[in-house]
Design an enzyme around this catalytic site. Structure first.
Site, PDB file in Angstrom:
ATOM      1  N   ALA A   1      -3.559   3.790  -2.048  1.00  0.00           N
ATOM      2  CA  ALA A   1      -3.703   2.688  -3.001  1.00  0.00           C
ATOM      3  C   ALA A   1      -3.273   1.401  -2.313  1.00  0.00           C
ATOM      4  O   ALA A   1      -2.348   1.393  -1.500  1.00  0.00           O
ATOM      5  CB  ALA A   1      -2.851   2.933  -4.238  1.00  0.00           C
TER       6      ALA A   1
ATOM      7  N   ALA B   1       0.841  -1.196   0.000  1.00  0.00           N
ATOM      8  CA  ALA B   1       0.000   0.000   0.000  1.00  0.00           C
ATOM      9  C   ALA B   1       0.873   1.241   0.000  1.00  0.00           C
ATOM     10  O   ALA B   1       2.052   1.195   0.367  1.00  0.00           O
ATOM     11  CB  ALA B   1      -0.924   0.006   1.219  1.00  0.00           C
ATOM     12  N   ASP B   2       0.297   2.351  -0.421  1.00  0.00           N
ATOM     13  CA  ASP B   2       0.987   3.633  -0.351  1.00  0.00           C
ATOM     14  C   ASP B   2      -0.053   4.712  -0.108  1.00  0.00           C
ATOM     15  O   ASP B   2      -1.147   4.673  -0.680  1.00  0.00           O
ATOM     16  CB  ASP B   2       1.761   3.931  -1.637  1.00  0.00           C
ATOM     17  CG  ASP B   2       2.661   5.140  -1.481  1.00  0.00           C
ATOM     18  OD1 ASP B   2       3.687   5.019  -0.785  1.00  0.00           O
ATOM     19  OD2 ASP B   2       2.331   6.216  -2.015  1.00  0.00           O
ATOM     20  N   THR B   3       0.296   5.660   0.742  1.00  0.00           N
ATOM     21  CA  THR B   3      -0.598   6.774   1.061  1.00  0.00           C
ATOM     22  C   THR B   3       0.085   8.073   0.694  1.00  0.00           C
ATOM     23  O   THR B   3       1.272   8.265   0.972  1.00  0.00           O
ATOM     24  CB  THR B   3      -0.935   6.780   2.570  1.00  0.00           C
ATOM     25  OG1 THR B   3      -1.587   5.552   2.896  1.00  0.00           O
ATOM     26  CG2 THR B   3      -1.845   7.946   2.926  1.00  0.00           C
TER      27      THR B   3
END
Length: 199
Positions: free
Chosen positions: A116, A79-81
């Protein structure tokens, strides 16, 4: 019991997976991997494209890591924020001065938080994106400096963590609280079930 690999060092993502009841093992980058380079923003790259590209790159790197290690196969979660204001990506602060500058920009504004998520299973990568809006009340300079001095902004997109001391800055959110923390549980659960993970 079935389990997944979590390719993230984020304690918040670990806590959120535990909240779902998902059993996981960490699959972290090795010393010879330049994990930070994956998060470099390309010139002119829109935030929506950026967060999806980075998450996919993390997924591909984790798949290669798993293959090299010869570990048992299982789905991989990455995930990436990112936080963005007026189309500008506000990443992890470089230092305290940068954190203060970022928080001053967010003061009294509405900004977007994009997270995501990718799940790799059976050689395929499935992705989803959660977009939330956060409204900050106006912040005084001394409040910002005190918050930055706490050390909490380090390593956090937008220089804040909604689950910590910065909660007092937030007037309103529209979207997913867990997504703003770093792992939107609705989308994550759907992707894991799609990959055959039972929890």
């Amino acid at each position: 019991m079935p389990y997944i690999y979590l390719a993230s060092q984020s304690p918040r993502r670990q806590e959120l997976l535990q909240q779902l009841g998902v059993r996981f093992e960490l699959l972290l980058p090795h010393a010879d991997e330049d994990a930070e380079a994956l998060e470099a923003v390309l010139p002119g790259e829109p935030p929506d494209d950026y967060v999806q590209r980075v998450t996919r790159a993390k997924a591909e790197a984790a798949m290669a890591r798993l293959a090299r290690a010869g570990l048992p196969g299982a789905p991989i979660l990455t995930a990436d924020t990112t936080v963005c204001l007026d189309g500008t990506i506000l990443g992890k602060p470089f230092d305290d001065a940068d954190a203060c500058a970022v928080l001053a920009r967010l003061s009294g504004t509405r900004h977007r938080v994009l997270t995501a998520v990718a799940v790799c299973a059976n050689g395929q990568i499935h992705q989803a994106v959660n977009i939330s809006h956060v409204w900050f009340r106006p912040l005084r300079r001394e409040e910002i400096e005190r918050y930055v001095a706490s050390g909490e902004p380090k390593g956090k997109a937008g220089a804040y963590g909604i689950q910590g001391k910065a909660a007092e800055f937030v007037m309103r959110i529209d979207g997913s609280y867990s997504g703003i923390m770093g792992l939107p549980l609705c989308e994550t659960a759907a992707l894991l079930r799609q990959a055959g993970v039972d929890f």
